[in-house]
Design an enzyme around this catalytic site. Structure first.
Site, PDB file in Angstrom:
ATOM      1  N   THR A 142       0.212  -0.546  -5.366  1.00 43.73           N
ATOM      2  CA  THR A 142      -0.519   0.692  -5.081  1.00 43.73           C
ATOM      3  C   THR A 142      -1.426   0.995  -6.263  1.00 43.73           C
ATOM      4  O   THR A 142      -0.988   0.954  -7.404  1.00 43.73           O
ATOM      5  CB  THR A 142       0.476   1.858  -4.869  1.00 43.73           C
ATOM      6  OG1 THR A 142       1.342   1.532  -3.788  1.00 43.73           O
ATOM      7  CG2 THR A 142      -0.242   3.161  -4.565  1.00 43.73           C
TER       8      THR A 142
ATOM      9  N   THR B  98       0.862  -1.178   0.000  1.00 46.04           N
ATOM     10  CA  THR B  98       0.000   0.000   0.000  1.00 46.04           C
ATOM     11  C   THR B  98       0.893   1.219   0.000  1.00 46.04           C
ATOM     12  O   THR B  98       2.108   1.097   0.120  1.00 46.04           O
ATOM     13  CB  THR B  98      -0.934   0.023   1.227  1.00 46.04           C
ATOM     14  OG1 THR B  98      -1.985   0.928   0.979  1.00 46.04           O
ATOM     15  CG2 THR B  98      -0.205   0.433   2.493  1.00 46.04           C
TER      16      THR B  98
ATOM     17  N   CYS C 294       4.369   1.805  -8.384  1.00 40.12           N
ATOM     18  CA  CYS C 294       4.373   0.659  -7.470  1.00 40.12           C
ATOM     19  C   CYS C 294       3.235  -0.296  -7.833  1.00 40.12           C
ATOM     20  O   CYS C 294       2.069   0.111  -7.847  1.00 40.12           O
ATOM     21  CB  CYS C 294       4.224   1.151  -6.030  1.00 40.12           C
ATOM     22  SG  CYS C 294       4.088  -0.195  -4.833  1.00 40.12           S
TER      23      CYS C 294
ATOM     24  N   GLY D 154       1.137   5.316  -7.422  1.00 41.75           N
ATOM     25  CA  GLY D 154       0.282   4.348  -8.099  1.00 41.75           C
ATOM     26  C   GLY D 154       0.767   4.005  -9.495  1.00 41.75           C
ATOM     27  O   GLY D 154       0.557   2.896  -9.983  1.00 41.75           O
TER      28      GLY D 154
END
Length: 178
Positions: A168, A7, A165, A162
Site C-alpha cells: 500500500t 492494495t 503495509c 500505507g
C-alpha cells in the site's frame, strides 16, 4: 505466473455522508509496477462509488459485470450486488476471479467478496485488500473517538495502512457522497 496483488480500499459511513478511498500501488511479486493506479471510481451517473482489490484484470472484469447489473436494476445497489454474487457462485469463469469490491451509494455500503458473498458492514466501516485490516482498525478507532468526517477518517486510515503495509502506498484517491 505471479498475480498482481496488494492494495487497500476503505469505506466509512457517518450520518448521511460516505467516503470510499484507496491507494494507488499495483504490485507484481516484489516489484511495484505502478504507483498511481485508480482503484476507486464513481459509476452509475456518479451515484455509486466502487473500490476494488485483488488481481487487476479480475477486478476490472467484476467491475464491468457489476456496472451492467447496476444498469439492469436501475441503480438498486443491493439488488445489483446480490445478482452479481449469484452469477459469481454459479459461473465457472467468475469463480476463478480473485478480487473483492466495496460499493456504496447514498444509503448503503456493501462488500462483495471473492466467495460471492454480499456483506453489509457493521458500523458503516469496511476495508479490503492487503492493508485492509490496518485501515479498518484505524477507521474504527477514529470513528469512535473523534468527530472527523468520513473523508478525513478514510484519508488518515489510508495513511496508516500505507505506513504499515508494503503493498500500500500514499497515493490516495478518495470519493465521497454527501
Amino acid at each position: 505466473m505471479e498475480q498482481f496483488h496488494g492494495t487497500t480500499i476503505v469505506s466509512v459511513r457517518r450520518g448521511d455522508k460516505v467516503a470510499l478511498g484507496g491507494d494507488g500501488q499495483v504490485t507484481l511479486g516484489n516489484i511495484v509496477m505502478k504507483g498511481g493506479a485508480r482503484k476507486v471510481r464513481r459509476i452509475y451517473n456518479n451515484q455509486v462509488l466502487v473500490g476494488f482489490a485483488g488481481g487487476t484484470a479480475d477486478a476490472f472484469s467484476l467491475l464491468d459485470r457489476f456496472e451492467a447489473k447496476l444498469e439492469k436494476h436501475q441503480g438498486n445497489l443491493t439488488r445489483a450486488a446480490v445478482e452479481l454474487a449469484k452469477d459469481w457462485r454459479t459461473d465457472r469463469m467468475l469463480r476463478r476471479l480473485e478480487a473483492m469490491l466495496i460499493t456504496a451509494d447514498a444509503n448503503t455500503t456493501l462488500v462483495i467478496t471473492g466467495n460471492g458473498d454480499v456483506l453489509d458492514p457493521e458500523g458503516g466501516i469496511c476495508a479490503i485488500g492487503s492493508g485492509g485490516a490496518y485501515a479498518q482498525a484505524a477507521a474504527r478507532a477514529l470513528a469512535e473517538n473523534t468527530e472527523l468526517s468520513p473523508r478525513e477518517i478514510v484519508e488518515k486510515s489510508l495513511e496508516i495502512a500505507g505506513d504499515m503495509c508494503i503493498y500500500t502506498n500514499h497515493n490516495r484517491v478518495i470519493e465521497t457522497i454527501e
